[in-house]
Design an enzyme around this catalytic site. Sequence first.
Site, PDB file in Angstrom:
ATOM      1  N   ASP A  24       0.795  -1.247   0.000  1.00 19.61           N
ATOM      2  CA  ASP A  24       0.000   0.000   0.000  1.00 19.61           C
ATOM      3  C   ASP A  24       0.821   1.287   0.000  1.00 19.61           C
ATOM      4  O   ASP A  24       0.459   2.261   0.677  1.00 19.61           O
ATOM      5  CB  ASP A  24      -0.982  -0.005   1.190  1.00 19.61           C
ATOM      6  CG  ASP A  24      -1.938  -1.170   1.155  1.00 19.61           C
ATOM      7  OD1 ASP A  24      -1.898  -1.952   0.182  1.00 19.61           O
ATOM      8  OD2 ASP A  24      -2.729  -1.326   2.112  1.00 19.61           O
ATOM      9  N   LYS A 129      -6.549  -4.721  -3.045  1.00 15.38           N
ATOM     10  CA  LYS A 129      -7.101  -5.487  -1.914  1.00 15.38           C
ATOM     11  C   LYS A 129      -8.143  -4.638  -1.181  1.00 15.38           C
ATOM     12  O   LYS A 129      -7.904  -3.476  -0.876  1.00 15.38           O
ATOM     13  CB  LYS A 129      -5.971  -5.920  -0.969  1.00 15.38           C
ATOM     14  CG  LYS A 129      -5.213  -4.789  -0.305  1.00 15.38           C
ATOM     15  CD  LYS A 129      -4.032  -5.361   0.440  1.00 15.38           C
ATOM     16  CE  LYS A 129      -3.412  -4.536   1.513  1.00 15.38           C
ATOM     17  NZ  LYS A 129      -4.172  -3.544   2.231  1.00 15.38           N
ATOM     18  N   CYS A 162      -2.019  -2.482   7.800  1.00 15.29           N
ATOM     19  CA  CYS A 162      -2.032  -3.395   6.660  1.00 15.29           C
ATOM     20  C   CYS A 162      -0.792  -4.289   6.566  1.00 15.29           C
ATOM     21  O   CYS A 162      -0.883  -5.423   6.086  1.00 15.29           O
ATOM     22  CB  CYS A 162      -2.236  -2.615   5.375  1.00 15.29           C
ATOM     23  SG  CYS A 162      -3.910  -1.945   5.259  1.00 15.29           S
TER      24      CYS A 162
HETATM   25  N1  TIU Z   1      -2.695   0.312   4.319  1.00 18.23           N
HETATM   26  C1  TIU Z   1      -3.103   0.556   5.567  1.00 18.23           C
HETATM   27  O1  TIU Z   1      -2.363   0.384   6.511  1.00 18.23           O
HETATM   28  N2  TIU Z   1      -4.404   1.038   5.730  1.00 18.23           N
HETATM   29  C2  TIU Z   1      -4.802   1.860   6.769  1.00 18.23           C
HETATM   30  O2  TIU Z   1      -5.961   2.240   6.849  1.00 18.23           O
HETATM   31  N3  TIU Z   1      -3.842   2.217   7.653  1.00 18.23           N
HETATM   32  C3  TIU Z   1      -3.956   3.077   8.696  1.00 18.23           C
HETATM   33  O3  TIU Z   1      -3.007   3.194   9.470  1.00 18.23           O
HETATM   34  N4  TIU Z   1      -5.068   3.783   8.842  1.00 18.23           N
END
Ligand code: TIU
Length: 226
Positions: A24, A129, A162
């Site tokens: 991500d 995802k 994530c």
């Molecule tokens: N990719 C990921 O970690 N999604 C989140 O929403 N992370 C947060 O720390 N909010």
Amino acid sequence: MQLDQAQPFPYNFELKSTALVIIDMQRDFIEPGGFGESLGNDVSLLSAIVPACQAVLAAWRDAGGLVVHTREAHRADLSDCPPAKRHRGNPSLRIGDAGPMGRILVAGEPGNQIIPALAPLPGEIAIDKPGKGAFYATPLHELLQQEGITHLVFMGVTTEVCVQTSMREANDRGYDCLLLEDCTESYFPAFKTAAVEMLRAQGAIVGWTATSDHLLSLLATPPARQ
Ligand code: TIU
């Protein structure tokens, strides 16, 4: 190969059966105006890891290793976004709302693109995802099985959300996982520290950790003659 400096003990892997998984690293989390900021976070903390991630990605590509990119992304009709996720909390913009980088966390929008410094090359696996974990409702496990992958090296954001979820999912599916500590970041430094420590505690209960300098040295070492 053996990464001697990994914690809590050396990490053994073969390049041909190991994938680099980059979680991500998309504008939604790293740049102002995206999902991360809508949740009330200071997103400036995250960009510090980009140079280290770039160096590992370049070395991994040079070595011929498999690369997997993920994006947290929902379909335009939000049919893969549970209402419980969309309605959680009190963000300034909700998933699907129009923001300065397009619709928040929606596939194909400008904010959903992986940052240019780490953009996927043609032929690299890029997984959209809908959840926190990279294995939930995605074909990732099947793709890795087809490639004979047994080991995963993780980078990306955020460490305790994530990245940790994906590493736990991978551990339960039988992969030996390593997290590169200086190639992952959180909006909450204390959460990063805690996540890194808990993953490797109890004899690598979820997996190993290491810093990228040691992996880069190992990748630069010519293989020993048989
Ligand atoms: N990719 C990921 O970690 N999604 C989140 O929403 N992370 C947060 O720390 N909010």
